[in-house]
Design an enzyme around this catalytic site. Structure first.
Site, PDB file in Angstrom:
ATOM      1  N   SER A 205       1.527  -9.900  -0.772  1.00 25.28           N
ATOM      2  CA  SER A 205       1.217  -8.465  -0.667  1.00 25.28           C
ATOM      3  C   SER A 205       1.649  -7.851   0.653  1.00 25.28           C
ATOM      4  O   SER A 205       1.892  -6.649   0.734  1.00 25.28           O
ATOM      5  CB  SER A 205      -0.281  -8.240  -0.890  1.00 25.28           C
ATOM      6  OG  SER A 205      -1.042  -9.075  -0.024  1.00 25.28           O
TER       7      SER A 205
ATOM      8  N   GLU B 286      -9.765   6.901   3.961  1.00 26.45           N
ATOM      9  CA  GLU B 286     -10.618   6.050   4.776  1.00 26.45           C
ATOM     10  C   GLU B 286      -9.960   4.677   4.804  1.00 26.45           C
ATOM     11  O   GLU B 286      -9.230   4.295   3.907  1.00 26.45           O
ATOM     12  CB  GLU B 286     -12.056   6.016   4.256  1.00 26.45           C
ATOM     13  CG  GLU B 286     -12.372   4.857   3.367  1.00 26.45           C
ATOM     14  CD  GLU B 286     -12.178   5.194   1.907  1.00 26.45           C
ATOM     15  OE1 GLU B 286     -13.007   5.921   1.364  1.00 26.45           O
ATOM     16  OE2 GLU B 286     -11.197   4.746   1.316  1.00 26.45           O
TER      17      GLU B 286
ATOM     18  N   LYS C 295       0.807  -1.224   0.000  1.00 26.47           N
ATOM     19  CA  LYS C 295       0.000   0.000   0.000  1.00 26.47           C
ATOM     20  C   LYS C 295       0.840   1.275   0.000  1.00 26.47           C
ATOM     21  O   LYS C 295       0.399   2.306  -0.489  1.00 26.47           O
ATOM     22  CB  LYS C 295      -0.958  -0.007   1.185  1.00 26.47           C
ATOM     23  CG  LYS C 295      -2.108  -0.992   0.989  1.00 26.47           C
ATOM     24  CD  LYS C 295      -3.286  -0.655   1.875  1.00 26.47           C
ATOM     25  CE  LYS C 295      -4.482  -1.528   1.534  1.00 26.47           C
ATOM     26  NZ  LYS C 295      -4.288  -2.918   1.988  1.00 26.47           N
TER      27      LYS C 295
HETATM   28  C1  LIG Z   1      -5.099  -3.967   1.827  1.00 23.79           C
HETATM   29  C2  LIG Z   1      -4.398  -5.220   1.560  1.00 23.79           C
HETATM   30  C3  LIG Z   1      -4.804  -6.112   0.542  1.00 23.79           C
HETATM   31  C4  LIG Z   1      -6.039  -5.903  -0.275  1.00 23.79           C
HETATM   32  O1  LIG Z   1      -6.059  -4.751  -1.056  1.00 23.79           O
HETATM   33  P1  LIG Z   1      -5.828  -4.777  -2.622  1.00 23.79           P
HETATM   34  O2  LIG Z   1      -6.132  -3.377  -3.020  1.00 23.79           O
HETATM   35  O3  LIG Z   1      -6.793  -5.763  -3.212  1.00 23.79           O
HETATM   36  O4  LIG Z   1      -4.425  -5.158  -2.888  1.00 23.79           O
HETATM   37  C5  LIG Z   1      -4.032  -7.227   0.304  1.00 23.79           C
HETATM   38  N1  LIG Z   1      -2.934  -7.506   1.043  1.00 23.79           N
HETATM   39  C6  LIG Z   1      -2.531  -6.689   2.035  1.00 23.79           C
HETATM   40  C7  LIG Z   1      -1.310  -7.063   2.800  1.00 23.79           C
HETATM   41  C8  LIG Z   1      -3.237  -5.522   2.328  1.00 23.79           C
HETATM   42  O5  LIG Z   1      -2.810  -4.725   3.319  1.00 23.79           O
END
Ligand SMILES: *Cc1c(COP(=O)(O)O)cnc(C)c1O
Length: 393
Positions: free
Chosen positions: A378, A112, A90
């Site tokens: 992610s 948000e 993010k």
């Molecule tokens: C917020 C988040 C997601 C989901 O958000 P996407 O916009 O679909 O990527 C996935 N993995 C992590 C670690 C997150 O913090």
């Protein structure tokens, strides 16, 4: 040739657009007019790339996971977004949009957040750039995500608990939009995923596209070819997936497998699997698939993973699913938990619960031994340790 990128009007196929109150029209229009030009300018690119390198720690490694590969009978590379500063992808988007806001002369950032991950990323970049940061968060989530709230406060952000409606993400979105309407001149609305009115889905996808740009270069040097056979990622709103696939969208040699949160099962009524359980509607200013009841009321989503707990889906992904460019699998809570423990024990990497959904899709795909798979991790699992400890595998 068919393209899966956004069109001139801000749509991916039938999905997308900007369905917003009249009062926001000029804010969104201003952003639409400036974002492409700014992102393509040399000065923006230089500043963005320097921060990605020296502050975030990019490029994130592309790690060949040998023991996991052996288990699934193919060659699995993990794209390690979990190693970024603040622990997830993010931050890439938050830095890019804060730089854009500064160039647009806006000094007040609103955001948000549901799980708090995007709120932390926004608060982090605001501290870095000396900007005011206001984070709207549902009262329920303020209580559930206590540590993230404390992190945001320490970083200097003001956290506003929202007490209307169900006190979760969709009520918070309304609150943030109300704020933006009241302060259009000095305020920038920093959206955390590939959702919201056009141009946000495209803006966020471009800022996250650094992920697939790096994958191309890393595969070329490690595999001798710049594309994999499979790309895999989890989908909440869709930003880590969009970043992972961006430069391969129109390359049909590459198969795309996305994992959404099945929760207790797509037919259980306790799910966040929007592509499986949603219908066409409007959410967050965008025409896309939405989990809704017969009267079009948005349903409360459920997933063990707070970051995937969203009743909509980015318009890019809705289109990829509709056109069958991507295979979308619903991975339920138990499958994700099992996969998280598996990665931990095989590779010594504790993934975020969100990322564990992408890993949970591995047993559902029939790979050939020479297939090259890139799966995006992610985020890291530190924030999820309590959940893991109470659901041991
Ligand atoms: C917020 C988040 C997601 C989901 O958000 P996407 O916009 O679909 O990527 C996935 N993995 C992590 C670690 C997150 O913090």
């Amino acid at each position: 040739m068919e393209t899966y990128q956004i069109d001139q009007e801000g749509y991916y196929g039938e999905f997308g657009g900007a369905y917003i109150p009249e009062i926001l029209h000029c804010c969104v229009e201003e952003l639409k007019e400036q974002y492409r030009q700014t992102l393509d300018s040399e000065s923006f690119k230089a500043e963005f790339e320097q921060l990605l390198r020296d502050y975030v720690g990019r490029p994130s490694p592309l790690y060949l996971a040998k023991r996991l590969s052996e288990k699934y009978g193919c060659k699995i590379y993990l794209k390690r977004e979990d190693l970024n500063h603040t622990g997830a992808h993010k931050i890439n988007n938050a830095i890019g949009q804060a730089l854009l806001a500064r160039r647009m002369g806006k000094r007040r950032i609103i955001a948000e957040t549901g799980a708090g991950q995007h709120g932390v990323a926004a608060a982090t970049v605001c501290a870095l750039m000396g900007m005011e940061c206001i984070v709207y968060m549902g009262q329920t989530d303020v209580e559930r995500q206590h540590v993230n709230v404390e992190r945001m406060k320490m970083l200097g952000a003001t956290v506003y608990p929202v007490t209307s409606g169900n006190k979760t993400l969709k009520d918070v979105t309304n609150e943030a939009i109300r704020d933006w309407c009241c302060h259009p001149a000095d305020t920038y609305y920093l959206i955390g995923s590939t959702v919201g009115p056009h141009p946000y889905p495209d803006l966020v996808a471009r800022l996250q596209s650094v992920i697939s740009r790096e994958i191309k270069a890393q595969l070329l040097s490690q595999e001798g070819r710049d594309y994999p056979d499979y790309l895999m990622a989890c989908v909440g709103g869709g930003s880590n997936a969009a970043g992972t696939i961006y430069h391969y969208l129109d390359d049909e040699r590459v198969r795309i497998v996305l994992a959404e949160a099945g929760g207790m099962g797509v037919d259980s009524g306790r799910t966040a699997a929007t592509i499986h359980a949603g219908r066409l509607g409007v959410i967050h200013g965008s025409k896309t698939l939405v989990m809704q009841d017969g009267d079009g009321q948005i349903l409360e989503p459920y997933s063990i993973s707070a970051g995937l707990d969203y009743p909509g889906i980015g318009p890019m992904h809705a289109n990829l699913a509709a056109k069958r460019r991507a295979t979308v699998l619903a991975i339920d809570d138990n499958e994700a938990l099992r996969a998280a423990f598996e990665l931990t024990r095989l590779e010594g990497i504790i993934p975020a619960l969100e990322s564990a959904h992408a890993l949970g899709a591995l047993p559902k795909v029939h790979f050939r031994p020479d297939d090259v798979v890139v799966l995006t991790v992610s985020g890291r699992g530190d924030k999820d340790i309590q959940t893991y400890l109470s659901h041991p595998f």
